[in-house]
Design an enzyme around this catalytic site. Structure first.
Site, PDB file in Angstrom:
ATOM      1  N   ASP A  64      33.777  41.551  39.121  1.00  0.00           N
ATOM      2  CA  ASP A  64      33.124  41.434  40.291  1.00  0.00           C
ATOM      3  C   ASP A  64      34.017  41.120  41.507  1.00  0.00           C
ATOM      4  O   ASP A  64      35.285  41.081  41.419  1.00  0.00           O
ATOM      5  CB  ASP A  64      32.043  40.316  40.200  1.00  0.00           C
ATOM      6  CG  ASP A  64      32.597  38.945  40.125  1.00  0.00           C
ATOM      7  OD1 ASP A  64      33.577  38.720  39.705  1.00  0.00           O
ATOM      8  OD2 ASP A  64      31.844  38.171  40.500  1.00  0.00           O
ATOM      9  N   TYR A  66      36.087  39.733  44.699  1.00  0.00           N
ATOM     10  CA  TYR A  66      36.810  38.659  45.092  1.00  0.00           C
ATOM     11  C   TYR A  66      35.646  37.960  45.849  1.00  0.00           C
ATOM     12  O   TYR A  66      35.068  38.338  46.725  1.00  0.00           O
ATOM     13  CB  TYR A  66      38.016  38.978  45.868  1.00  0.00           C
ATOM     14  CG  TYR A  66      39.250  39.488  45.277  1.00  0.00           C
ATOM     15  CD1 TYR A  66      39.741  39.272  44.236  1.00  0.00           C
ATOM     16  CD2 TYR A  66      39.560  40.770  45.880  1.00  0.00           C
ATOM     17  CE1 TYR A  66      40.968  39.738  43.561  1.00  0.00           C
ATOM     18  CE2 TYR A  66      40.820  41.350  45.132  1.00  0.00           C
ATOM     19  CZ  TYR A  66      41.347  40.926  44.021  1.00  0.00           C
ATOM     20  OH  TYR A  66      42.275  41.443  43.282  1.00  0.00           O
ATOM     21  N   PHE A  77      40.274  44.821  42.512  1.00  0.00           N
ATOM     22  CA  PHE A  77      41.707  44.548  42.669  1.00  0.00           C
ATOM     23  C   PHE A  77      42.449  44.760  43.922  1.00  0.00           C
ATOM     24  O   PHE A  77      43.187  44.180  44.401  1.00  0.00           O
ATOM     25  CB  PHE A  77      42.584  45.222  41.606  1.00  0.00           C
ATOM     26  CG  PHE A  77      42.324  44.908  40.064  1.00  0.00           C
ATOM     27  CD1 PHE A  77      42.483  43.485  39.615  1.00  0.00           C
ATOM     28  CD2 PHE A  77      41.584  45.918  39.319  1.00  0.00           C
ATOM     29  CE1 PHE A  77      42.212  43.554  38.492  1.00  0.00           C
ATOM     30  CE2 PHE A  77      41.278  45.683  37.931  1.00  0.00           C
ATOM     31  CZ  PHE A  77      41.535  44.170  37.382  1.00  0.00           C
ATOM     32  N   HIS A 186      43.726  41.799  30.402  1.00  0.00           N
ATOM     33  CA  HIS A 186      43.657  41.521  31.787  1.00  0.00           C
ATOM     34  C   HIS A 186      44.963  41.205  32.522  1.00  0.00           C
ATOM     35  O   HIS A 186      45.697  40.554  32.041  1.00  0.00           O
ATOM     36  CB  HIS A 186      42.562  40.659  32.208  1.00  0.00           C
ATOM     37  CG  HIS A 186      41.953  40.942  33.503  1.00  0.00           C
ATOM     38  ND1 HIS A 186      42.342  40.238  34.531  1.00  0.00           N
ATOM     39  CD2 HIS A 186      40.710  41.478  33.999  1.00  0.00           C
ATOM     40  CE1 HIS A 186      41.672  40.443  35.606  1.00  0.00           C
ATOM     41  NE2 HIS A 186      40.749  41.336  35.329  1.00  0.00           N
TER      42      HIS A 186
END
Length: 222
Positions: A64, A66, A77, A186
């Site tokens: 989701d 920031y 990202f 991740h």
């Protein structure tokens, strides 16, 4: 909520008519009217606006947006120039440097990737300020699953970069033998050392694209 246009509008038009999407839209409009929500509402669909369906050659899945002020811009990202580069992106840049020799960028704006055909898609497209995952379960997952299904049906080479277990679970939806699926932990500082570092996904992605006559991605952010 902003409207989509062009290829994505046509491809997703069946979703807009479904009851879940009407409920999702009502919830999102209410949230933006009563709370601080990220990204700015005009940027909810930035990933699709910058990367038309016919141009997608790589898909990176995030979770989701920031949830702190000034960070989210509708691309997983990515953060605007002038905003501190988040830890996961710092690690992505380090892997790029180790894999392809890319210089470490001074900012975290990944629009240059999106404009080359890298769909930077979060599975949830909005979030309340300071509350990670606060819009999980309101309908975005069904909508972004529809996007993944549309991409899987595209009859051309495509690379899916699935980092972390939530993204990797989406591999069950990907059946097209023309597509390459690459999985790794991740890039978060909590997990990057478990195999994200050294995964060489960026070079593997470009090797696959070149072997199928597709222009590779210039991963260097300038």
């Amino acid at each position: 909520m902003p409207a989509l246009s062009g290829e994505w509008q046509a491809a997703l038009s069946p979703e807009f008519r479904k009851p879940y999407y009407r409920r999702l839209r009502e919830t999102v409009v209410q949230e933006y009217g009563s709370r601080r929500i990220f990204p700015p509402k005009e940027e909810i669909f930035t990933a699709m606006h910058l990367t038309p369906l016919s141009k997608v050659k790589v898909v990176i899945l995030g979770q989701d947006p920031y949830h702190e002020p000034g960070q989210a811009q509708g691309l997983c990202f990515s953060v605007p120039e002038g905003v501190k580069i988040p830890p996961s992106l710092v690690n992505i840049y380090q892997e790029l440097h180790d894999d392809l020799g890319c210089d470490i960028p001074q900012h975290g704006n990944l629009k240059a990737w999106a404009e080359q055909g890298v769909l930077l898609l979060n599975t949830v497209l909005t979030v309340r300020a300071h509350e990670a995952f606060s819009h999980r379960g309101i309908g975005w997952e069904q909508f972004t699953d529809a996007i993944i299904e549309i991409l899987d049906k595209e009859d051309r080479p495509m690379v899916f970069l699935l980092w972390g277990s939530p993204a990797q679970k989406k591999s069950e939806m990907l059946k097209n033998p023309k597509h390459l699926i690459l999985k790794a932990p991740h890039p978060s500082p909590l997990s990057a050392y478990r195999g994200f570092f050294g995964c060489r996904h960026f070079s593997k992605c470009n090797e696959f694209l070149k072997s199928h006559g597709v222009e590779p991605v210039d991963w260097q952010i300038r």
